[in-house]
Motif scaffolding. Structure first.
Motif, PDB file in Angstrom:
ATOM      1  N   ILE A 105       0.839  -1.195   0.000  1.00 32.54           N
ATOM      2  CA  ILE A 105       0.000   0.000   0.000  1.00 32.54           C
ATOM      3  C   ILE A 105       0.881   1.255   0.000  1.00 32.54           C
ATOM      4  CG2 ILE A 105      -1.793   1.280   1.232  1.00 32.54           C
ATOM      5  CD1 ILE A 105      -2.726  -1.435   0.145  1.00 32.54           C
ATOM      6  N   PRO A 106       0.694   2.158  -0.960  1.00 35.13           N
ATOM      7  CA  PRO A 106       1.483   3.396  -0.944  1.00 35.13           C
ATOM      8  C   PRO A 106       1.103   4.280   0.228  1.00 35.13           C
ATOM      9  CG  PRO A 106      -0.169   3.465  -2.674  1.00 35.13           C
ATOM     10  CD  PRO A 106      -0.206   2.078  -2.117  1.00 35.13           C
ATOM     11  N   ASP A 107       2.094   4.937   0.801  1.00 42.30           N
ATOM     12  CA  ASP A 107       1.849   5.857   1.899  1.00 42.30           C
ATOM     13  C   ASP A 107       1.212   7.140   1.356  1.00 42.30           C
ATOM     14  OD1 ASP A 107       1.819   6.865   4.450  1.00 42.30           O
ATOM     15  OD2 ASP A 107       3.984   6.894   4.716  1.00 42.30           O
ATOM     16  N   ALA A 108       0.813   8.009   2.261  1.00 40.58           N
ATOM     17  CA  ALA A 108       0.099   9.228   1.882  1.00 40.58           C
ATOM     18  C   ALA A 108       0.915  10.124   0.953  1.00 40.58           C
ATOM     19  CB  ALA A 108      -0.289  10.005   3.133  1.00 40.58           C
ATOM     20  N   HIS A 109       2.229  10.045   1.039  1.00 45.71           N
ATOM     21  CA  HIS A 109       3.085  10.938   0.267  1.00 45.71           C
ATOM     22  C   HIS A 109       3.661  10.266  -0.972  1.00 45.71           C
ATOM     23  CE1 HIS A 109       3.897  12.266   4.646  1.00 45.71           C
ATOM     24  NE2 HIS A 109       2.754  12.753   4.214  1.00 45.71           N
ATOM     25  N   GLU A 110       3.153   9.089  -1.309  1.00 48.47           N
ATOM     26  CA  GLU A 110       3.724   8.340  -2.413  1.00 48.47           C
ATOM     27  C   GLU A 110       2.754   8.252  -3.596  1.00 48.47           C
ATOM     28  OE1 GLU A 110       6.784   5.190  -0.497  1.00 48.47           O
ATOM     29  OE2 GLU A 110       4.665   4.683  -0.231  1.00 48.47           O
ATOM     30  N   ASP A 111       3.321   8.263  -4.787  1.00 49.29           N
ATOM     31  CA  ASP A 111       2.562   7.964  -5.992  1.00 49.29           C
ATOM     32  C   ASP A 111       3.502   7.260  -6.966  1.00 49.29           C
ATOM     33  OD1 ASP A 111       4.150   9.951  -7.124  1.00 49.29           O
ATOM     34  OD2 ASP A 111       2.540  11.434  -7.254  1.00 49.29           O
ATOM     35  N   ALA A 112       3.040   7.031  -8.170  1.00 47.16           N
ATOM     36  CA  ALA A 112       3.862   6.309  -9.132  1.00 47.16           C
ATOM     37  C   ALA A 112       5.164   7.044  -9.447  1.00 47.16           C
ATOM     38  CB  ALA A 112       3.069   6.070 -10.416  1.00 47.16           C
ATOM     39  N   ALA A 113       5.130   8.373  -9.400  1.00 46.80           N
ATOM     40  CA  ALA A 113       6.332   9.160  -9.703  1.00 46.80           C
ATOM     41  C   ALA A 113       7.381   9.035  -8.599  1.00 46.80           C
ATOM     42  CB  ALA A 113       5.950  10.630  -9.910  1.00 46.80           C
ATOM     43  N   THR A 114       6.966   9.153  -7.345  1.00 52.10           N
ATOM     44  CA  THR A 114       7.947   9.068  -6.246  1.00 52.10           C
ATOM     45  C   THR A 114       8.541   7.665  -6.163  1.00 52.10           C
ATOM     46  OG1 THR A 114       6.298   8.514  -4.543  1.00 52.10           O
ATOM     47  CG2 THR A 114       6.723  10.845  -4.949  1.00 52.10           C
ATOM     48  N   MET A 115       7.723   6.642  -6.415  1.00 49.54           N
ATOM     49  CA  MET A 115       8.253   5.281  -6.390  1.00 49.54           C
ATOM     50  C   MET A 115       9.273   5.082  -7.512  1.00 49.54           C
ATOM     51  SD  MET A 115       5.098   2.761  -5.306  1.00 49.54           S
ATOM     52  CE  MET A 115       4.326   2.860  -6.921  1.00 49.54           C
ATOM     53  N   ALA A 116       8.977   5.621  -8.690  1.00 50.42           N
ATOM     54  CA  ALA A 116       9.913   5.518  -9.809  1.00 50.42           C
ATOM     55  C   ALA A 116      11.233   6.212  -9.484  1.00 50.42           C
ATOM     56  CB  ALA A 116       9.290   6.125 -11.064  1.00 50.42           C
ATOM     57  N   ALA A 117      11.146   7.376  -8.867  1.00 52.84           N
ATOM     58  CA  ALA A 117      12.364   8.120  -8.508  1.00 52.84           C
ATOM     59  C   ALA A 117      13.193   7.363  -7.486  1.00 52.84           C
ATOM     60  CB  ALA A 117      11.992   9.502  -7.973  1.00 52.84           C
ATOM     61  N   MET A 118      12.520   6.746  -6.501  1.00 55.83           N
ATOM     62  CA  MET A 118      13.253   5.992  -5.486  1.00 55.83           C
ATOM     63  C   MET A 118      13.956   4.784  -6.103  1.00 55.83           C
ATOM     64  SD  MET A 118      13.125   7.579  -2.635  1.00 55.83           S
ATOM     65  CE  MET A 118      13.865   6.271  -1.656  1.00 55.83           C
ATOM     66  N   HIS A 126      13.422   6.365 -19.129  1.00 55.80           N
ATOM     67  CA  HIS A 126      12.188   6.028 -19.850  1.00 55.80           C
ATOM     68  C   HIS A 126      11.262   5.322 -18.869  1.00 55.80           C
ATOM     69  CE1 HIS A 126      10.521   4.539 -23.982  1.00 55.80           C
ATOM     70  NE2 HIS A 126       9.536   4.742 -23.113  1.00 55.80           N
ATOM     71  N   VAL A 127      10.122   5.918 -18.580  1.00 58.39           N
ATOM     72  CA  VAL A 127       9.195   5.377 -17.577  1.00 58.39           C
ATOM     73  C   VAL A 127       7.958   4.803 -18.261  1.00 58.39           C
ATOM     74  CG1 VAL A 127       7.790   5.899 -15.546  1.00 58.39           C
ATOM     75  CG2 VAL A 127      10.013   7.005 -15.837  1.00 58.39           C
ATOM     76  N   ALA A 128       7.511   3.659 -17.774  1.00 59.72           N
ATOM     77  CA  ALA A 128       6.251   3.057 -18.221  1.00 59.72           C
ATOM     78  C   ALA A 128       5.307   2.977 -17.029  1.00 59.72           C
ATOM     79  CB  ALA A 128       6.489   1.669 -18.793  1.00 59.72           C
ATOM     80  N   THR A 129       4.074   3.405 -17.243  1.00 55.95           N
ATOM     81  CA  THR A 129       3.092   3.402 -16.158  1.00 55.95           C
ATOM     82  C   THR A 129       1.696   3.511 -16.736  1.00 55.95           C
ATOM     83  OG1 THR A 129       2.474   4.457 -14.059  1.00 55.95           O
ATOM     84  CG2 THR A 129       3.071   5.912 -15.866  1.00 55.95           C
ATOM     85  N   GLU A 130       0.709   3.113 -15.958  1.00 58.87           N
ATOM     86  CA  GLU A 130      -0.677   3.418 -16.297  1.00 58.87           C
ATOM     87  C   GLU A 130      -1.353   4.151 -15.145  1.00 58.87           C
ATOM     88  OE1 GLU A 130      -3.513  -0.001 -16.257  1.00 58.87           O
ATOM     89  OE2 GLU A 130      -1.690  -1.216 -16.269  1.00 58.87           O
ATOM     90  N   THR A 131      -0.552   4.630 -14.173  1.00 62.02           N
ATOM     91  CA  THR A 131      -1.115   5.383 -13.049  1.00 62.02           C
ATOM     92  C   THR A 131      -0.368   6.703 -12.856  1.00 62.02           C
ATOM     93  OG1 THR A 131       0.228   4.021 -11.541  1.00 62.02           O
ATOM     94  CG2 THR A 131      -2.063   3.396 -11.836  1.00 62.02           C
ATOM     95  N   SER A 132      -0.132   7.379 -13.946  1.00 64.30           N
ATOM     96  CA  SER A 132       0.564   8.660 -13.877  1.00 64.30           C
ATOM     97  C   SER A 132      -0.291   9.708 -13.158  1.00 64.30           C
ATOM     98  CB  SER A 132       0.869   9.157 -15.287  1.00 64.30           C
ATOM     99  OG  SER A 132       1.445  10.449 -15.254  1.00 64.30           O
ATOM    100  N   PRO A 133       0.325  10.570 -12.344  1.00 60.98           N
ATOM    101  CA  PRO A 133      -0.429  11.640 -11.696  1.00 60.98           C
ATOM    102  C   PRO A 133      -0.758  12.791 -12.634  1.00 60.98           C
ATOM    103  CG  PRO A 133       1.883  11.818 -11.117  1.00 60.98           C
ATOM    104  CD  PRO A 133       1.739  10.550 -11.913  1.00 60.98           C
ATOM    105  N   ASP A 134      -0.247  12.739 -13.869  1.00 62.83           N
ATOM    106  CA  ASP A 134      -0.416  13.824 -14.824  1.00 62.83           C
ATOM    107  C   ASP A 134      -0.758  13.227 -16.180  1.00 62.83           C
ATOM    108  OD1 ASP A 134       0.077  15.976 -16.694  1.00 62.83           O
ATOM    109  OD2 ASP A 134       1.306  16.946 -15.173  1.00 62.83           O
ATOM    110  N   ALA A 135      -1.839  13.687 -16.796  1.00 67.71           N
ATOM    111  CA  ALA A 135      -2.259  13.157 -18.093  1.00 67.71           C
ATOM    112  C   ALA A 135      -1.438  13.715 -19.243  1.00 67.71           C
ATOM    113  CB  ALA A 135      -3.743  13.451 -18.317  1.00 67.71           C
ATOM    114  N   SER A 136      -0.601  14.714 -18.975  1.00 69.04           N
ATOM    115  CA  SER A 136       0.184  15.348 -20.034  1.00 69.04           C
ATOM    116  C   SER A 136       1.683  15.166 -19.818  1.00 69.04           C
ATOM    117  CB  SER A 136      -0.165  16.838 -20.098  1.00 69.04           C
ATOM    118  OG  SER A 136       0.630  17.495 -21.050  1.00 69.04           O
ATOM    119  N   LYS A 137       2.168  15.663 -18.708  1.00 67.67           N
ATOM    120  CA  LYS A 137       3.599  15.588 -18.416  1.00 67.67           C
ATOM    121  C   LYS A 137       3.999  14.166 -18.036  1.00 67.67           C
ATOM    122  CE  LYS A 137       6.868  17.533 -15.024  1.00 67.67           C
ATOM    123  NZ  LYS A 137       6.990  18.540 -13.937  1.00 67.67           N
TER     124      LYS A 137
END
Length: 455
Positions: A46-59, A79-90
């Motif tokens: 389970i991701p913590d309150a401060h985590e999303d797909a971007a922070t996990m990728a960076a870690m 090069h990142v692959a995801t289907e749970t991006s926090p941004d639909a553009s960037k």
């Protein structure tokens, strides 16, 4: 492709908190065995309150760079692959770049290419093939590229998909003359059908899935890709004919895992198709009976039918299947069973899990990859484990890190799921301040530093 290219190293990141499968089963009024035995799930990451797909990728990327003593100039692509991006553009890759520059200095990564690939759970395998082809072409400007698979599998509370949730990121270091896995591009094959078995509308953070139909689409696309992979092996002389066993050429295998039991389904379907024209299949059918006729059913309809499921179950109980499964596939699920679904990351976590389970005798073995993404597409490809692999996997520590996680209650999980706040009693302030939970995230994590928490 004349150059040897592939995966030089792997780093994984999973949230530091988890939900026990038995706890969520009891809270939802279902039998715990339905999850632990029926789906093969023991814990949900389970991701913590401060985590999303971007922070996990960076870690995951930071861990990969640090354990290989890499500098920003050593890398030309993230090069990142995801289907749970926090941004639909960037793309998430730009978020990763920004977080890494918090460690390496502003502008230190402004030379990198930073694309994002989206094709549901198969996206990371597509990204991997793209980057390996780029390195093999000689166009690369630095020794390494990094592909990151990162996702949070999130479903509505009380939904059928809820018990399969999970989260993880895995970073793959790509190079010429890799120390871990050398790619076999001549065999790579695809199976793609325009379908709608799973989707996540832009406005939603949770996915919409037709579970049984998606399983059928998975098996259909994997069959298409497998047949093409077999033909490619025949063309190169690796197989003498289309009637030889493809599985005899594969020493280990990792399949996409929306839940661990799905891997058993996929491998059973793979073997039934692979062994159908072999003498051993006649021996098996003497035990469990002939394969059921599919009549006028499509592949998906047949795979969804009870008669097929019953027959597949009989097959999975044969000693022939059990021996093949335990030898070549089962170890890939040891980490997955305590993480849950992680979409793009799952098939590559299976590879890492193999290395954690078997540290000896793997040099020159072939590992097959069965990657699937809804929408839909399958990729079947393979790699050869390199003689130097032991020095690489020594610092993998996937299971070690999973064992250090903190268990949370169902109440805390539901608060995190719904982004509910709690009163911050530690803040010495005359006004009431509310914060998101922060249980497993430390001040050294990018998630803690990159986002604002108090509202």
């Amino acid at each position: 492709m004349s150059k040897s290219v592939g995966i030089d190293d792997i780093a994984t990141y999973t949230p530091k908190i988890y939900l026990d499968a038995e706890d969520i089963a009891k809270a939802r009024g279902i039998s715990p065995e339905k999850l632990t035995k029926g789906l093969g799930i023991e814990k949900l990451s389970i991701p913590d309150a401060h985590e999303d797909a971007a922070t996990m990728a960076a870690m995951a990327t930071l861990m990969l760079m640090e354990k290989n003593n890499l500098k920003p100039r050593d890398i030309d692509f993230i090069h990142v692959a995801t289907e749970t991006s926090p941004d639909a553009s960037k793309p998430i890759s730009c978020y990763v770049q920004g977080m890494l520059e918090m460690r390496y200095g502003e502008g230190s990564f402004n030379h990198v290419g930073a694309p994002e690939t989206k094709f549901a759970c198969v996206g990371a395998t597509y990204a991997l093939i793209d980057r390996l082809a780029y390195i093999a072409s000689g166009w690369n400007k630095a020794p390494y590229s990094i592909v990151v698979a990162t996702d949070i599998a999130k479903y509505e509370l009380h939904s059928s998909g809820e018990p399969t949730q999970g989260a993880a990121a895995i970073a793959l270091l790509l190079s010429e003359n890799p120390r871990l896995l050398a790619y076999e591009p001549q065999f790579t094959a695809f199976g793609t059908v325009d379908d709608r078995d799973f989707f996540r509308p832009i406005e939603r953070s949770t996915a919409v899935v037709n579970g049984q139909y998606s399983i059928g689409a998975y098996l259909r696309d994997m069959k298409i890709a497998t047949d093409s992979y077999r033909k490619n092996m025949v063309k190169t002389g690796m197989l003498n004919s289309t009637n030889e066993s493809l599985m005899d050429k594969i020493d280990l295998a990792s399949f996409h895992s929306p839940f661990p039991k799905m891997v058993q389904y996929a491998f059973a379907s793979f073997l039934m198709h692979d062994w159908r024209n072999l003498p051993k299949w006649k021996q098996i059918t003497q035990k469990i009976g002939p394969e059921p006729s599919r009549g006028n059913l499509s592949d998906i309809e047949f795979y969804m039918s009870e008669i097929y499921k019953d027959y597949r179950k009989k097959f999975t109980n044969t000693e022939e299947f059990i021996m093949e499964y335990e030898t070549k596939v089962a170890d890939s699920l040891k980490a997955i069973s305590v993480i849950g679904n992680s979409y793009t990351a799952s098939v590559w976590l299976g590879v890492a899990s193999h290395f954690e389970a078997r540290k000896d005798g793997l040099a020159e073995k072939r590992i097959g990859i069965g990657s699937y993404g809804s929408g839909s597409s399958a990729i079947v490809c393979s790699f050869i484990i390199q003689p130097e692999y032991k020095e690489v996997i020594r610092n993998l520590k996937l299971i070690h890190n999973l064992n250090k996680r903190q268990k949370i209650s169902v109440d805390v999980y539901e608060d995190l799921h719904e982004n509910r706040r709690k009163l911050n009693e530690s803040v010495n302030s005359p006004k009431k301040e509310f914060v998101l939970y922060s249980i497993g995230t430390s001040e050294t994590d990018f998630g803690y530093r990159y986002y604002k928490y108090i509202e």
